[in-house]
Design a protein around this motif. Sequence first.
Motif, PDB file in Angstrom:
ATOM      1  N   ALA A 250       0.830  -1.199   0.000  1.00 47.89           N
ATOM      2  CA  ALA A 250       0.000   0.000   0.000  1.00 47.89           C
ATOM      3  C   ALA A 250       0.872   1.259   0.000  1.00 47.89           C
ATOM      4  N   GLN A 251       1.949   1.245   0.775  1.00 48.13           N
ATOM      5  CA  GLN A 251       2.846   2.405   0.820  1.00 48.13           C
ATOM      6  C   GLN A 251       3.560   2.607  -0.518  1.00 48.13           C
ATOM      7  N   ARG A 252       3.981   1.505  -1.143  1.00 46.53           N
ATOM      8  CA  ARG A 252       4.610   1.613  -2.455  1.00 46.53           C
ATOM      9  C   ARG A 252       3.632   2.168  -3.489  1.00 46.53           C
ATOM     10  N   GLY A 253       2.392   1.721  -3.401  1.00 46.69           N
ATOM     11  CA  GLY A 253       1.388   2.204  -4.334  1.00 46.69           C
ATOM     12  C   GLY A 253       1.133   3.684  -4.181  1.00 46.69           C
ATOM     13  N   ALA A 254       1.012   4.139  -2.937  1.00 48.43           N
ATOM     14  CA  ALA A 254       0.779   5.564  -2.695  1.00 48.43           C
ATOM     15  C   ALA A 254       1.944   6.405  -3.206  1.00 48.43           C
ATOM     16  N   ALA A 255       3.176   5.908  -2.998  1.00 52.50           N
ATOM     17  CA  ALA A 255       4.350   6.636  -3.486  1.00 52.50           C
ATOM     18  C   ALA A 255       4.362   6.683  -5.012  1.00 52.50           C
ATOM     19  N   ARG A 256       3.943   5.593  -5.644  1.00 47.37           N
ATOM     20  CA  ARG A 256       3.913   5.558  -7.104  1.00 47.37           C
ATOM     21  C   ARG A 256       2.843   6.511  -7.652  1.00 47.37           C
ATOM     22  N   ALA A 257       1.686   6.519  -7.005  1.00 46.31           N
ATOM     23  CA  ALA A 257       0.599   7.376  -7.465  1.00 46.31           C
ATOM     24  C   ALA A 257       0.884   8.850  -7.208  1.00 46.31           C
ATOM     25  N   ALA A 258       1.754   9.142  -6.253  1.00 49.44           N
ATOM     26  CA  ALA A 258       2.062  10.540  -5.954  1.00 49.44           C
ATOM     27  C   ALA A 258       2.707  11.247  -7.141  1.00 49.44           C
ATOM     28  N   ALA A 259       3.310  10.478  -8.043  1.00 44.19           N
ATOM     29  CA  ALA A 259       3.942  11.083  -9.223  1.00 44.19           C
ATOM     30  C   ALA A 259       2.922  11.480 -10.284  1.00 44.19           C
ATOM     31  N   TRP A 260       1.673  10.998 -10.133  1.00 45.60           N
ATOM     32  CA  TRP A 260       0.641  11.338 -11.123  1.00 45.60           C
ATOM     33  C   TRP A 260      -0.052  12.618 -10.681  1.00 45.60           C
ATOM     34  N   THR A 261       0.396  13.738 -11.199  1.00 43.09           N
ATOM     35  CA  THR A 261      -0.172  15.027 -10.834  1.00 43.09           C
ATOM     36  C   THR A 261      -0.683  15.737 -12.081  1.00 43.09           C
ATOM     37  N   ASP A 262      -1.587  16.680 -11.865  1.00 39.95           N
ATOM     38  CA  ASP A 262      -2.102  17.474 -12.984  1.00 39.95           C
ATOM     39  C   ASP A 262      -0.976  18.196 -13.705  1.00 39.95           C
ATOM     40  N   ALA A 263      -0.059  18.774 -12.930  1.00 44.28           N
ATOM     41  CA  ALA A 263       1.013  19.566 -13.535  1.00 44.28           C
ATOM     42  C   ALA A 263       1.897  18.695 -14.432  1.00 44.28           C
ATOM     43  N   LYS A 264       2.303  17.514 -13.934  1.00 41.95           N
ATOM     44  CA  LYS A 264       3.163  16.645 -14.737  1.00 41.95           C
ATOM     45  C   LYS A 264       2.439  16.131 -15.971  1.00 41.95           C
ATOM     46  N   PHE A 265       1.161  15.796 -15.810  1.00 40.73           N
ATOM     47  CA  PHE A 265       0.402  15.291 -16.946  1.00 40.73           C
ATOM     48  C   PHE A 265       0.264  16.358 -18.030  1.00 40.73           C
ATOM     49  N   LEU A 266      -0.115  17.579 -17.643  1.00 39.44           N
ATOM     50  CA  LEU A 266      -0.281  18.640 -18.634  1.00 39.44           C
ATOM     51  C   LEU A 266       1.045  19.021 -19.279  1.00 39.44           C
ATOM     52  N   GLN A 267       2.125  19.000 -18.496  1.00 36.97           N
ATOM     53  CA  GLN A 267       3.438  19.286 -19.052  1.00 36.97           C
ATOM     54  C   GLN A 267       3.826  18.245 -20.088  1.00 36.97           C
ATOM     55  N   ALA A 268       3.567  16.966 -19.776  1.00 30.02           N
ATOM     56  CA  ALA A 268       3.889  15.892 -20.716  1.00 30.02           C
ATOM     57  C   ALA A 268       3.040  15.979 -21.976  1.00 30.02           C
ATOM     58  N   VAL A 269       1.752  16.311 -21.814  1.00 36.59           N
ATOM     59  CA  VAL A 269       0.878  16.445 -22.983  1.00 36.59           C
ATOM     60  C   VAL A 269       1.356  17.577 -23.881  1.00 36.59           C
ATOM     61  N   THR A 270       1.688  18.720 -23.276  1.00 38.25           N
ATOM     62  CA  THR A 270       2.148  19.864 -24.061  1.00 38.25           C
ATOM     63  C   THR A 270       3.432  19.533 -24.816  1.00 38.25           C
ATOM     64  N   GLN A 271       4.365  18.866 -24.130  1.00 36.17           N
ATOM     65  CA  GLN A 271       5.630  18.513 -24.769  1.00 36.17           C
ATOM     66  C   GLN A 271       5.405  17.523 -25.890  1.00 36.17           C
ATOM     67  N   ALA A 272       4.559  16.516 -25.650  1.00 33.46           N
ATOM     68  CA  ALA A 272       4.302  15.516 -26.671  1.00 33.46           C
ATOM     69  C   ALA A 272       3.594  16.109 -27.880  1.00 33.46           C
ATOM     70  N   LEU A 273       2.666  17.026 -27.654  1.00 31.16           N
ATOM     71  CA  LEU A 273       1.963  17.664 -28.771  1.00 31.16           C
ATOM     72  C   LEU A 273       2.920  18.474 -29.643  1.00 31.16           C
ATOM     73  N   SER A 274       3.894  19.114 -28.998  1.00 25.99           N
ATOM     74  CA  SER A 274       4.848  19.918 -29.767  1.00 25.99           C
ATOM     75  C   SER A 274       5.748  19.044 -30.631  1.00 25.99           C
ATOM     76  N   ASN A 275       5.898  17.757 -30.239  1.00 25.17           N
ATOM     77  CA  ASN A 275       6.758  16.841 -30.985  1.00 25.17           C
ATOM     78  C   ASN A 275       5.970  15.931 -31.938  1.00 25.17           C
ATOM     79  N   ALA A 276       4.637  15.947 -31.819  1.00 28.84           N
ATOM     80  CA  ALA A 276       3.824  15.023 -32.583  1.00 28.84           C
ATOM     81  C   ALA A 276       3.740  15.441 -34.055  1.00 28.84           C
ATOM     82  N   ASP A 277       3.684  14.451 -34.933  1.00 31.31           N
ATOM     83  CA  ASP A 277       3.451  14.712 -36.357  1.00 31.31           C
ATOM     84  C   ASP A 277       1.973  14.982 -36.582  1.00 31.31           C
ATOM     85  N   HIS A 278       1.673  15.869 -37.540  1.00 31.22           N
ATOM     86  CA  HIS A 278       0.285  16.172 -37.840  1.00 31.22           C
ATOM     87  C   HIS A 278      -0.254  15.120 -38.802  1.00 31.22           C
TER      88      HIS A 278
END
Length: 278
Positions: A250-278
């Motif tokens: 349970a502690q490992r799971g909570a630590a793993r899920a702590a990395a899933w944040t709105d900020a990181k997700f939106l940052q990754a989406v923005t970066q991936a969109l800038s690199n994506a082919d149309h």
Amino acid sequence: LPGQVSQRPAQAALRLWWEQWGLPQTARALSAQGLYGAAGLPLLTRVPTLRAPLPLHAQPGQRLRLALAEGGRARAAVLPTEALPPPPPRGQESPPWPSDLPPLPDAFVLYHVPNPQQHLPLALEVWYRWAASGLGEATPLVLLGVESSQVTIPKGLEGTIVPYPSLPTRYLPQIYARAVALFHPAPATPAGSPLRLALAWGVPIAGLEEPTTEALVGDAAYLAPATDPRALGAALVTLVVEPAVAETLAQRGAARAAAWTDAKFLQAVTQALSNADH
């Protein structure tokens, strides 16, 4: 969230049209910056596409639809595994429990998978043959989304299993709060997976040893092959009767899920969109 919803058709032929033409048209009409999904991404579109970081298991049949979808996934940019949208917080308020539903046990093992009937035979085999005798009625198996008429319970094990109807997602926090373990004998899904809820809400997991689940949970779950029901049963029993093991996972799971944040997700989406082919 405010927005526009396009319901996926149930019929396979209409779903093909919706995936390959309807989604790109909707994205263009909304001036979307990108199209994010798991399966069913369009093969050709002028809108940059992103796909979920986890692999998917293709279902048999509908070869044309699957072939086009795989082509769309191959053309799409891939978000990193840690760039998953965050699950809802554990402490969110829940509505009063519906008065027309039976009460839940105080403690139980939770069976919660996207397609309950598809994976129910394996779940019942594991429970009846390898887990029920060790856990008894004190910690029954709650089958969420399974009606009583869909389960044949062997004589003497009636009190060890509780079929329970499907509930809206707003009631899930109350269900997971009472679960001592999540039994998930099914591959993980990229979005909306019960595995992600269990990780974030501190519920230890017994699941399948397969690539999709392994990529999601890492070392924060007790996994066993689908071909070894006895090992799956041992995983379940261990999580219930050995609190130290359950707490560690349970502690490992909570630590793993702590990395899933709105900020990181939106940052990754923005970066991936800038690199994506149309």
